[in-house]
Design a protein around this motif. Sequence first.
Motif, PDB file in Angstrom:
ATOM      1  N   LYS A 195      44.168  23.098 -26.390  1.00 25.98           N
ATOM      2  CA  LYS A 195      44.139  21.800 -25.697  1.00 25.98           C
ATOM      3  C   LYS A 195      43.300  20.799 -26.481  1.00 25.98           C
ATOM      4  CE  LYS A 195      44.750  19.043 -22.096  1.00 25.98           C
ATOM      5  NZ  LYS A 195      43.819  17.948 -22.401  1.00 25.98           N
ATOM      6  N   ASN A 196      42.188  21.232 -27.068  1.00 22.47           N
ATOM      7  CA  ASN A 196      41.362  20.345 -27.876  1.00 22.47           C
ATOM      8  C   ASN A 196      42.147  19.793 -29.060  1.00 22.47           C
ATOM      9  OD1 ASN A 196      39.183  20.825 -26.194  1.00 22.47           O
ATOM     10  ND2 ASN A 196      38.256  22.359 -27.523  1.00 22.47           N
ATOM     11  N   GLU A 198      45.455  19.474 -29.279  1.00 22.29           N
ATOM     12  CA  GLU A 198      46.467  18.551 -28.773  1.00 22.29           C
ATOM     13  C   GLU A 198      45.863  17.185 -28.464  1.00 22.29           C
ATOM     14  OE1 GLU A 198      48.032  20.623 -25.430  1.00 22.29           O
ATOM     15  OE2 GLU A 198      49.109  22.119 -26.635  1.00 22.29           O
ATOM     16  N   ASP A 199      44.636  17.186 -27.956  1.00 23.33           N
ATOM     17  CA  ASP A 199      43.956  15.914 -27.664  1.00 23.33           C
ATOM     18  C   ASP A 199      43.566  15.188 -28.945  1.00 23.33           C
ATOM     19  OD1 ASP A 199      44.183  16.437 -24.974  1.00 23.33           O
ATOM     20  OD2 ASP A 199      42.124  17.192 -24.749  1.00 23.33           O
ATOM     21  N   ASP A 203      44.443  11.265 -30.858  1.00 20.49           N
ATOM     22  CA  ASP A 203      43.305  10.343 -30.838  1.00 20.49           C
ATOM     23  C   ASP A 203      43.512   9.293 -31.932  1.00 20.49           C
ATOM     24  OD1 ASP A 203      40.917   9.017 -31.081  1.00 20.49           O
ATOM     25  OD2 ASP A 203      39.667  10.800 -31.100  1.00 20.49           O
TER      26      ASP A 203
END
Length: 303
Positions: A195-196, A198-199, A203
């Motif tokens: 998830k990190n 994907e974020d 960005d």
Amino acid sequence: MTDFLDWRGFNYQEANVQLWVFKKSATDARFRAWHVRTDEIIETLFRQTIMESIVKTTEAIGYSPISQNNESSCLTHSLAESDGLTALLGAVDAPETENTDAQLKHIKGAAGYLVKFQYGNNTVYAVRKTAPSWRPKVRSSLINAVFQNGALSATPEESFYFDSYFDFYCINETVFVKSKRAYESTMSEKKIYQKNFEDLVVDPDFNSIFSDIQPLKEYVGTNAIHLRRITVIQSKALYLRPNFPQRLQHVNQSRGFGLNFDDSGKLVVCENTAKTVMQVLLDHRLLSEITEIIYDVPDAEAV
């Protein structure tokens, strides 16, 4: 270090021992847990197991996605940083009316087992990921046998094997990790790293330093080690520093890193440079002032 000393100095010899098995759940609770009745012999063996492990563990190292421990050390972090372990402890500490004793079907296929050591008002939790032999499909292919009176005979009784060590522990508000891989697998930490990533790739600040983010996405993919590194890159956020691309381009030219930039000064990632890009974003490409040799390091601690 108070919790580390409490963990090592805990009165395991006189502690009450409870065994729990648990499975992962798709619900918000995340885990289901069942109490397993044990006899005094098993409980004594659990006491010996944890005491032997703690005697060998003399150093605590701060936990990070890419930190590693050795045989005589453990990784440590706050319980508040692990939603998974918090949920598991909540499951085994639920009021007795909400818990039931385990049946054979609960033990088969259990994701792991947890042993609670309780003495006075203090509790130590010791967790171990179960071996493949606990899985129903594996067990169905095994023949249970016992060697008795000089002969080996088949037995219909179910047998379960407990390793002579635990993967991680918790006391008060601190987690002590001996086996990082087992800890992250059991607590589903890899999903957090995914998830990190994907974020991060969406960005705008991170995207802006690359001509095209896709080659980096393909390089990282679902590789567990790369995903851990991405989490550290996100945490350090070197790319947010003023003039980071210009500074990187200057160092690349002076030190011969072999990185490529387009006409606007943005990083161009390819199969040959992806590893180096990760190292510089981690700040793990270091220059020895003694030998003037440049090294890639697995982790870095400021002095």
